[in-house]
Design a protein around this motif. Structure first.
Motif, PDB file in Angstrom:
ATOM      1  N   GLN A  51       0.822  -1.206   0.000  1.00 57.45           N
ATOM      2  CA  GLN A  51       0.000   0.000   0.000  1.00 57.45           C
ATOM      3  C   GLN A  51       0.860   1.262   0.000  1.00 57.45           C
ATOM      4  OE1 GLN A  51      -2.758   0.163   3.226  1.00 57.45           O
ATOM      5  NE2 GLN A  51      -3.631   2.093   2.576  1.00 57.45           N
ATOM      6  N   VAL A  52       1.875   1.305   0.837  1.00 57.85           N
ATOM      7  CA  VAL A  52       2.715   2.492   0.920  1.00 57.85           C
ATOM      8  C   VAL A  52       3.519   2.664  -0.375  1.00 57.85           C
ATOM      9  CG1 VAL A  52       4.539   3.663   2.216  1.00 57.85           C
ATOM     10  CG2 VAL A  52       2.783   2.385   3.437  1.00 57.85           C
ATOM     11  N   ALA A  53       3.948   1.562  -0.985  1.00 58.81           N
ATOM     12  CA  ALA A  53       4.630   1.654  -2.280  1.00 58.81           C
ATOM     13  C   ALA A  53       3.685   2.240  -3.325  1.00 58.81           C
ATOM     14  CB  ALA A  53       5.134   0.275  -2.710  1.00 58.81           C
ATOM     15  N   SER A  54       2.421   1.875  -3.259  1.00 60.31           N
ATOM     16  CA  SER A  54       1.431   2.438  -4.180  1.00 60.31           C
ATOM     17  C   SER A  54       1.296   3.945  -3.982  1.00 60.31           C
ATOM     18  CB  SER A  54       0.080   1.754  -3.963  1.00 60.31           C
ATOM     19  OG  SER A  54      -0.922   2.361  -4.729  1.00 60.31           O
ATOM     20  N   TYR A  55       1.281   4.391  -2.738  1.00 64.54           N
ATOM     21  CA  TYR A  55       1.223   5.833  -2.467  1.00 64.54           C
ATOM     22  C   TYR A  55       2.459   6.539  -3.019  1.00 64.54           C
ATOM     23  CZ  TYR A  55      -2.575   4.833   0.800  1.00 64.54           C
ATOM     24  OH  TYR A  55      -3.748   4.424   1.363  1.00 64.54           O
ATOM     25  N   ALA A  56       3.619   5.913  -2.852  1.00 67.68           N
ATOM     26  CA  ALA A  56       4.850   6.506  -3.372  1.00 67.68           C
ATOM     27  C   ALA A  56       4.780   6.631  -4.892  1.00 67.68           C
ATOM     28  CB  ALA A  56       6.057   5.677  -2.955  1.00 67.68           C
ATOM     29  N   MET A  57       4.260   5.626  -5.557  1.00 65.26           N
ATOM     30  CA  MET A  57       4.110   5.696  -7.013  1.00 65.26           C
ATOM     31  C   MET A  57       3.160   6.826  -7.392  1.00 65.26           C
ATOM     32  SD  MET A  57       4.109   1.821  -8.549  1.00 65.26           S
ATOM     33  CE  MET A  57       2.872   1.139  -7.471  1.00 65.26           C
ATOM     34  N   GLN A  58       2.047   6.946  -6.673  1.00 61.55           N
ATOM     35  CA  GLN A  58       1.067   7.989  -6.964  1.00 61.55           C
ATOM     36  C   GLN A  58       1.642   9.385  -6.731  1.00 61.55           C
ATOM     37  OE1 GLN A  58      -2.443   7.117  -4.661  1.00 61.55           O
ATOM     38  NE2 GLN A  58      -2.721   5.129  -5.630  1.00 61.55           N
ATOM     39  N   ALA A  59       2.602   9.485  -5.825  1.00 56.50           N
ATOM     40  CA  ALA A  59       3.239  10.774  -5.552  1.00 56.50           C
ATOM     41  C   ALA A  59       4.328  11.076  -6.584  1.00 56.50           C
ATOM     42  CB  ALA A  59       3.835  10.785  -4.145  1.00 56.50           C
ATOM     43  N   HIS A  60       4.549  10.158  -7.518  1.00 60.19           N
ATOM     44  CA  HIS A  60       5.536  10.336  -8.586  1.00 60.19           C
ATOM     45  C   HIS A  60       6.915  10.658  -8.029  1.00 60.19           C
ATOM     46  CE1 HIS A  60       2.318  10.139 -11.540  1.00 60.19           C
ATOM     47  NE2 HIS A  60       1.642  10.983 -10.766  1.00 60.19           N
ATOM     48  N   PRO A  77      22.210   3.798   3.210  1.00 64.53           N
ATOM     49  CA  PRO A  77      22.003   3.951   1.768  1.00 64.53           C
ATOM     50  C   PRO A  77      22.301   2.680   0.974  1.00 64.53           C
ATOM     51  CG  PRO A  77      23.380   5.740   2.618  1.00 64.53           C
ATOM     52  CD  PRO A  77      23.181   4.759   3.736  1.00 64.53           C
ATOM     53  N   THR A  78      23.057   1.757   1.574  1.00 68.95           N
ATOM     54  CA  THR A  78      23.397   0.512   0.881  1.00 68.95           C
ATOM     55  C   THR A  78      22.419  -0.627   1.152  1.00 68.95           C
ATOM     56  OG1 THR A  78      24.880  -0.058   2.713  1.00 68.95           O
ATOM     57  CG2 THR A  78      25.857   1.057   0.794  1.00 68.95           C
ATOM     58  N   ALA A  79      21.437  -0.398   2.031  1.00 65.35           N
ATOM     59  CA  ALA A  79      20.431  -1.431   2.320  1.00 65.35           C
ATOM     60  C   ALA A  79      19.546  -1.630   1.087  1.00 65.35           C
ATOM     61  CB  ALA A  79      19.586  -1.023   3.522  1.00 65.35           C
ATOM     62  N   ASN A  80      19.054  -2.831   0.889  1.00 64.71           N
ATOM     63  CA  ASN A  80      18.234  -3.135  -0.292  1.00 64.71           C
ATOM     64  C   ASN A  80      17.099  -2.136  -0.526  1.00 64.71           C
ATOM     65  OD1 ASN A  80      19.672  -5.325  -1.272  1.00 64.71           O
ATOM     66  ND2 ASN A  80      18.528  -6.791  -0.031  1.00 64.71           N
ATOM     67  N   PRO A  81      16.277  -1.803   0.479  1.00 64.74           N
ATOM     68  CA  PRO A  81      15.187  -0.853   0.218  1.00 64.74           C
ATOM     69  C   PRO A  81      15.695   0.521  -0.232  1.00 64.74           C
ATOM     70  CG  PRO A  81      14.838  -1.983   2.304  1.00 64.74           C
ATOM     71  CD  PRO A  81      16.214  -2.336   1.846  1.00 64.74           C
ATOM     72  N   SER A  82      16.819   0.952   0.315  1.00 67.79           N
ATOM     73  CA  SER A  82      17.388   2.248  -0.066  1.00 67.79           C
ATOM     74  C   SER A  82      17.849   2.231  -1.513  1.00 67.79           C
ATOM     75  CB  SER A  82      18.576   2.596   0.842  1.00 67.79           C
ATOM     76  OG  SER A  82      18.175   2.670   2.188  1.00 67.79           O
ATOM     77  N   VAL A  83      18.528   1.181  -1.900  1.00 65.07           N
ATOM     78  CA  VAL A  83      19.016   1.066  -3.269  1.00 65.07           C
ATOM     79  C   VAL A  83      17.841   1.004  -4.239  1.00 65.07           C
ATOM     80  CG1 VAL A  83      20.282  -0.429  -4.872  1.00 65.07           C
ATOM     81  CG2 VAL A  83      21.195  -0.001  -2.575  1.00 65.07           C
ATOM     82  N   MET A  84      16.816   0.232  -3.881  1.00 68.12           N
ATOM     83  CA  MET A  84      15.651   0.074  -4.768  1.00 68.12           C
ATOM     84  C   MET A  84      14.949   1.402  -5.027  1.00 68.12           C
ATOM     85  SD  MET A  84      14.153  -3.450  -3.113  1.00 68.12           S
ATOM     86  CE  MET A  84      12.590  -3.392  -3.962  1.00 68.12           C
ATOM     87  N   ILE A  85      14.769   2.193  -3.991  1.00 70.66           N
ATOM     88  CA  ILE A  85      13.997   3.434  -4.132  1.00 70.66           C
ATOM     89  C   ILE A  85      14.796   4.521  -4.846  1.00 70.66           C
ATOM     90  CG2 ILE A  85      14.544   4.684  -1.997  1.00 70.66           C
ATOM     91  CD1 ILE A  85      11.010   4.039  -3.330  1.00 70.66           C
ATOM     92  N   CYS A  86      16.121   4.424  -4.829  1.00 67.62           N
ATOM     93  CA  CYS A  86      16.960   5.441  -5.471  1.00 67.62           C
ATOM     94  C   CYS A  86      17.265   5.127  -6.931  1.00 67.62           C
ATOM     95  CB  CYS A  86      18.256   5.625  -4.690  1.00 67.62           C
ATOM     96  SG  CYS A  86      18.003   6.419  -3.085  1.00 67.62           S
ATOM     97  N   ASP A  88      16.571   4.712 -10.937  1.00 68.44           N
ATOM     98  CA  ASP A  88      15.813   5.557 -11.851  1.00 68.44           C
ATOM     99  C   ASP A  88      15.390   4.722 -13.046  1.00 68.44           C
ATOM    100  OD1 ASP A  88      14.612   7.755 -12.923  1.00 68.44           O
ATOM    101  OD2 ASP A  88      16.473   8.722 -13.553  1.00 68.44           O
ATOM    102  N   PRO A  89      14.145   4.277 -13.104  1.00 68.33           N
ATOM    103  CA  PRO A  89      13.043   4.537 -12.176  1.00 68.33           C
ATOM    104  C   PRO A  89      13.152   3.668 -10.914  1.00 68.33           C
ATOM    105  CG  PRO A  89      12.275   3.066 -13.908  1.00 68.33           C
ATOM    106  CD  PRO A  89      13.708   3.437 -14.245  1.00 68.33           C
ATOM    107  N   PRO A  90      12.471   4.099  -9.849  1.00 64.55           N
ATOM    108  CA  PRO A  90      12.500   3.331  -8.598  1.00 64.55           C
ATOM    109  C   PRO A  90      11.892   1.945  -8.776  1.00 64.55           C
ATOM    110  CG  PRO A  90      11.590   5.519  -8.255  1.00 64.55           C
ATOM    111  CD  PRO A  90      11.691   5.322  -9.730  1.00 64.55           C
ATOM    112  N   ARG A  91      12.355   1.004  -7.968  1.00 63.08           N
ATOM    113  CA  ARG A  91      11.778  -0.344  -7.924  1.00 63.08           C
ATOM    114  C   ARG A  91      10.842  -0.399  -6.727  1.00 63.08           C
ATOM    115  NH1 ARG A  91      14.397   0.506 -11.779  1.00 63.08           N
ATOM    116  NH2 ARG A  91      15.836  -0.869 -12.841  1.00 63.08           N
ATOM    117  N   TYR A  92       9.716  -1.098  -6.883  1.00 64.44           N
ATOM    118  CA  TYR A  92       8.692  -1.102  -5.836  1.00 64.44           C
ATOM    119  C   TYR A  92       8.387  -2.476  -5.244  1.00 64.44           C
ATOM    120  CZ  TYR A  92       7.697   3.664  -7.272  1.00 64.44           C
ATOM    121  OH  TYR A  92       7.799   4.989  -7.543  1.00 64.44           O
TER     122      TYR A  92
END
Length: 139
Positions: A51-60, A77-86, A88-92
């Motif tokens: 759900q929160v990933a969906s909100y992040a996508m909607q916030a572009h 910054p090297t943790a998997n979630p950090s790398v995924m969100i940074c 381009d394009p972000p991974r969800y």
């Protein structure tokens, strides 16, 4: 621990919606809401992450939002979630991360959403915002 039975599925959905917006508006802290998230069963955590990933996508979100959000999240910054969100394009795909990474993913997603939502409120909603979730009352 709270699961995601049909009875509490809607309550979990509404709570997650409120959590991300309250953190984004400074009405509560990320640490407070991380505590709530940590108490959920793994299935509940996965549902909230989706759900929160969906909100992040909607916030572009942008890669810049990702980097700023990661810096705010307290996650390396090297943790998997950090790398995924940074990326381009972000991974969800946060909900499919191992359960031991769910709390980090939650912190990153909520922080990045907060950055992107604030940016969008200052640009798209400036002066005429009619979104009820942008104007939550204090707790």
């Amino acid at each position: 621990m709270v699961g995601t039975s049909s009875e509490d599925g809607w309550a979990l959905w509404h709570r997650a919606e409120r959590v991300v917006n309250e953190v984004a508006q400074g009405l509560c802290t990320l640490d407070e809401e991380t505590s709530w998230f940590s108490d959920l069963a793994p299935a509940g955590q996965q549902a909230v992450l989706q759900q929160v990933a969906s909100y992040a996508m909607q916030a572009h979100i942008t890669a810049t939002d990702g980097r700023e959000g990661v810096a705010r999240s307290g996650v390396k910054p090297t943790a998997n979630p950090s790398v995924m969100i940074c990326m381009d394009p972000p991974r969800y795909g946060f909900a499919v991360l191992p359960a031991v990474e769910h709390v980090q993913a939650f912190r990153v997603l909520v922080s990045v959403f907060s950055v992107a939502d604030t940016r969008r409120k200052q640009t798209y909603c400036k002066g005429a915002c009619g979104h009820p979730w942008h104007n939550l009352p204090p707790r």
